[in-house]
Design a protein around this motif. Structure first.
Motif, PDB file in Angstrom:
ATOM      1  N   ALA A 133       1.180  -1.368  -0.160  1.00 23.10           N
ATOM      2  CA  ALA A 133       0.323   0.098  -0.295  1.00 23.10           C
ATOM      3  C   ALA A 133       1.124   1.297  -0.197  1.00 23.10           C
ATOM      4  N   SER A 134       2.207   1.592  -0.518  1.00 23.27           N
ATOM      5  CA  SER A 134       2.971   2.142  -0.412  1.00 23.27           C
ATOM      6  C   SER A 134       2.830   3.216  -1.619  1.00 23.27           C
ATOM      7  N   GLY A 135       2.660   2.762  -2.577  1.00 21.24           N
ATOM      8  CA  GLY A 135       2.371   3.698  -3.740  1.00 21.24           C
ATOM      9  C   GLY A 135       3.109   3.588  -4.519  1.00 21.24           C
ATOM     10  N   ARG A 136       4.267   2.373  -4.439  1.00 21.67           N
ATOM     11  CA  ARG A 136       5.061   2.052  -5.158  1.00 21.67           C
ATOM     12  C   ARG A 136       5.139   2.641  -6.457  1.00 21.67           C
ATOM     13  N   ALA A 137       6.184   2.830  -7.801  1.00 16.16           N
ATOM     14  CA  ALA A 137       6.420   2.964  -8.652  1.00 16.16           C
ATOM     15  C   ALA A 137       5.340   0.946  -9.079  1.00 16.16           C
ATOM     16  N   GLY A 138       4.918   0.912  -9.988  1.00 15.71           N
ATOM     17  CA  GLY A 138       4.685  -0.552 -10.691  1.00 15.71           C
ATOM     18  C   GLY A 138       4.162  -1.294  -9.711  1.00 15.71           C
ATOM     19  N   LEU A 139       3.481  -0.466  -8.278  1.00 16.70           N
ATOM     20  CA  LEU A 139       2.231  -0.855  -7.844  1.00 16.70           C
ATOM     21  C   LEU A 139       0.902  -0.084  -7.514  1.00 16.70           C
ATOM     22  N   PRO A 140      -0.065  -1.233  -7.658  1.00 14.30           N
ATOM     23  CA  PRO A 140      -1.521  -0.691  -8.243  1.00 14.30           C
ATOM     24  C   PRO A 140      -2.086   0.203  -6.739  1.00 14.30           C
ATOM     25  N   GLY A 141      -2.241   1.471  -6.920  1.00 15.42           N
ATOM     26  CA  GLY A 141      -2.951   2.407  -6.301  1.00 15.42           C
ATOM     27  C   GLY A 141      -4.057   1.353  -5.492  1.00 15.42           C
ATOM     28  N   TYR A 142      -3.752   1.915  -3.654  1.00 15.85           N
ATOM     29  CA  TYR A 142      -4.767   1.896  -2.595  1.00 15.85           C
ATOM     30  C   TYR A 142      -5.041   2.906  -2.257  1.00 15.85           C
ATOM     31  N   TYR A 143      -6.555   3.388  -2.656  1.00 22.87           N
ATOM     32  CA  TYR A 143      -7.245   4.221  -2.434  1.00 22.87           C
ATOM     33  C   TYR A 143      -7.878   3.740  -0.700  1.00 22.87           C
ATOM     34  N   PRO A 144      -7.601   4.888   0.149  1.00 20.74           N
ATOM     35  CA  PRO A 144      -8.615   3.941   1.497  1.00 20.74           C
ATOM     36  C   PRO A 144     -10.336   4.252   1.610  1.00 20.74           C
ATOM     37  N   PHE A 145     -11.047   3.375   2.176  1.00 18.17           N
ATOM     38  CA  PHE A 145     -12.098   3.519   1.670  1.00 18.17           C
ATOM     39  C   PHE A 145     -12.586   3.177   3.399  1.00 18.17           C
ATOM     40  N   GLY A 146     -13.047   3.431   4.422  1.00 22.95           N
ATOM     41  CA  GLY A 146     -13.360   3.287   5.992  1.00 22.95           C
ATOM     42  C   GLY A 146     -12.238   2.319   6.538  1.00 22.95           C
ATOM     43  N   THR A 147     -12.790   1.920   7.733  1.00 22.41           N
ATOM     44  CA  THR A 147     -11.583   1.626   8.777  1.00 22.41           C
ATOM     45  C   THR A 147     -12.446   0.225   9.457  1.00 22.41           C
ATOM     46  N   ILE A 148     -12.056  -0.544   9.240  1.00 23.40           N
ATOM     47  CA  ILE A 148     -13.122  -1.617  10.189  1.00 23.40           C
ATOM     48  C   ILE A 148     -13.330  -2.176  11.505  1.00 23.40           C
ATOM     49  N   GLU A 149     -13.698  -2.374  11.802  1.00 24.83           N
ATOM     50  CA  GLU A 149     -13.567  -2.470  13.793  1.00 24.83           C
ATOM     51  C   GLU A 149     -13.219  -4.478  14.455  1.00 24.83           C
ATOM     52  N   THR A 150     -12.966  -5.229  13.898  1.00 26.67           N
ATOM     53  CA  THR A 150     -13.067  -6.195  14.825  1.00 26.67           C
ATOM     54  C   THR A 150     -13.613  -6.284  16.013  1.00 26.67           C
ATOM     55  N   SER A 151     -14.655  -7.247  16.848  1.00 34.74           N
ATOM     56  CA  SER A 151     -14.838  -6.923  18.324  1.00 34.74           C
ATOM     57  C   SER A 151     -14.850  -8.134  18.269  1.00 34.74           C
ATOM     58  N   VAL A 152     -13.601  -8.504  18.855  1.00 34.70           N
ATOM     59  CA  VAL A 152     -13.920 -10.051  20.304  1.00 34.70           C
ATOM     60  C   VAL A 152     -14.219 -10.480  20.707  1.00 34.70           C
ATOM     61  N   ILE A 153     -15.855 -10.668  21.972  1.00 39.14           N
ATOM     62  CA  ILE A 153     -16.901 -10.363  22.329  1.00 39.14           C
ATOM     63  C   ILE A 153     -16.019 -11.983  23.325  1.00 39.14           C
ATOM     64  N   TYR A 154     -16.591 -10.762  24.458  1.00 36.73           N
ATOM     65  CA  TYR A 154     -16.251 -12.061  25.485  1.00 36.73           C
ATOM     66  C   TYR A 154     -17.805 -12.959  25.218  1.00 36.73           C
ATOM     67  N   THR A 155     -18.205 -14.344  26.014  1.00 37.36           N
ATOM     68  CA  THR A 155     -18.782 -15.384  25.652  1.00 37.36           C
ATOM     69  C   THR A 155     -19.221 -15.602  27.643  1.00 37.36           C
ATOM     70  N   ARG A 156     -20.354 -15.966  28.283  1.00 34.50           N
ATOM     71  CA  ARG A 156     -20.684 -15.998  29.110  1.00 34.50           C
ATOM     72  C   ARG A 156     -21.646 -16.655  29.754  1.00 34.50           C
ATOM     73  N   PRO A 157     -21.340 -17.079  30.791  1.00 35.02           N
ATOM     74  CA  PRO A 157     -22.652 -18.264  31.734  1.00 35.02           C
ATOM     75  C   PRO A 157     -23.519 -17.028  32.442  1.00 35.02           C
ATOM     76  N   GLY A 158     -24.653 -18.658  31.989  1.00 36.76           N
ATOM     77  CA  GLY A 158     -26.348 -17.703  32.330  1.00 36.76           C
ATOM     78  C   GLY A 158     -26.974 -18.491  31.459  1.00 36.76           C
ATOM     79  N   ARG A 159     -28.209 -17.434  31.765  1.00 35.45           N
ATOM     80  CA  ARG A 159     -29.019 -17.815  30.691  1.00 35.45           C
ATOM     81  C   ARG A 159     -29.770 -17.014  29.867  1.00 35.45           C
TER      82      ARG A 159
END
Length: 362
Positions: A133-159
């Protein structure tokens, strides 16, 4: 190095390459695909397109792999096939060489005129951001289009108990029409929401291991207000911890010792895999997070017996992200790019449509 389309005969070498190229971070991870890389590739893309680079000679060795397959997603309200560039791995002995540029030269010849792709890079993966994603010659353009937040949600006991006036239950064959109506109404409103042909649920490798009973719906009276699916992909995709850095290294035993009291994700010893279930198809009426919250609450209780966490992700501008804020979780940020050898594709996308990420297919 010879660059060519991969075949099933390359499976052992691809698996070995994935396991020898870890992703750095507080937890050093390897994203593995045992026993069959191509089976995992088929749930990421409807039409996988895997390329490898191998050395010449009587005993060729694999130097790199990447996948630029296509899957149908909604773009500007239309269903179109879009490539997803992923699983780029270069063997340690070839990192820093000209092989990367040769791979991208092959990719350029593969793409149709004006074709663009999606790709996602972990925020902790500075190596990739500083190379591809550096934009160096010979590489394609990488155009930023948003940030993804991945959540690792802890499971827990109970009903689990549904809020007053709502019903949360597993989908049945009788609910199929309501599910399809919700997906057909809400899916096209988002950018990159996957096209889901549920008539292929039991026949297409794109839905490997899924059945209608893996979806849970929230109902208000007779009206379906939201759904989410659970997908245990451990038989085709594994996330192995190679090591820990910083405070996490010495906090791991304490965290695991207190886990029976508070629930949460067990932090495995180096060399072991994380145990989690991936959530998918998180859809609610009018993209309202109030309908998603009880579905997430149901998931953290339903999966506690067998797994330490459930995993989901949203673009940071998605209102549905608000539903995860009340849960104990760890977060992981990724940068989403549109990749093109031609002009910047971002102006073609309607700005009023919120992007969607299906982390189960990354």
């Amino acid at each position: 190095m010879r660059i060519r389309r991969a075949t099933s005969q390359d499976n052992p070498a691809i698996l070995a390459l994935l396991e020898n190229t870890a992703q750095p971070g507080a937890m050093t991870l390897t994203f593995e695909r045992r026993p069959d890389y191509f089976r995992g590739a088929a749930i990421t893309c409807e039409e996988p397109e895997v390329w490898v680079a191998e050395s010449d000679g009587p005993s060729p060795e694999l130097g790199a792999v990447y996948n630029v397959g296509r899957r149908r997603v909604w773009v500007n309200g239309d269903c179109v096939p879009i490539r997803y560039a992923h699983d780029l791995r270069i063997a340690p002995g070839h990192q820093g060489s000209r092989l990367l540029f040769r791979l991208f030269r092959t990719l350029k010849a593969t793409l149709q005129e004006a074709e663009w792709m999606q790709t996602v890079i972990l925020r902790d993966n500075g190596v990739s951001r500083n190379t591809v994603a550096s934009g160096r010659a010979g590489l394609p353009g990488y155009y930023p289009f948003g940030t993804i937040e991945t959540s690792v949600i802890y499971t827990r006991p109970g009903r689990f108990q549904a809020p007053a006036g709502l019903t949360v239950r597993t989908m049945t064959r009788a609910d199929r029409g309501a599910l399809l109506a919700l997906l057909e109404r809400e899916g096209p409103r988002k950018q990159f929401f996957p096209w889901l042909d549920l008539s292929e649920l039991h026949s297409s490798p794109y839905f490997h291991g899924l059945s209608l009973g893996d979806w849970v719906g929230v109902w208000q009276g007779e009206t379906l207000k939201g759904v989410l699916g659970s997908w245990n992909q451990s038989d085709i995709k594994q996330t192995r911890v190679s090591g820990y850095r910083g405070a996490l290294e010495w906090l791991r035993p304490l965290h695991n010792a207190t886990r029976p009291l508070h629930g949460g994700l067990r932090l495995p010893a180096p060399g072991e895999c994380l145990s989690f279930v991936t959530l998918h198809t998180l859809v609610t009426e009018n993209n309202d997070p109030q309908w998603l919250a009880p579905l997430l609450e149901h998931a953290v209780h339903a999966h506690h017996r067998d797994h330490g966490a459930v995993v989901c992700g949203f673009f940071t501008q998605d209102p549905l992200r608000e539903a995860v804020r009340g849960f104990r979780r760890r977060t992981l940020l990724s940068d989403h790019y549109l990749v093109s050898y031609g002009e910047d594709p971002r102006p073609r996308l309607h700005p009023d449509r919120i992007p969607y990420v299906e982390v189960a297919r990354l």
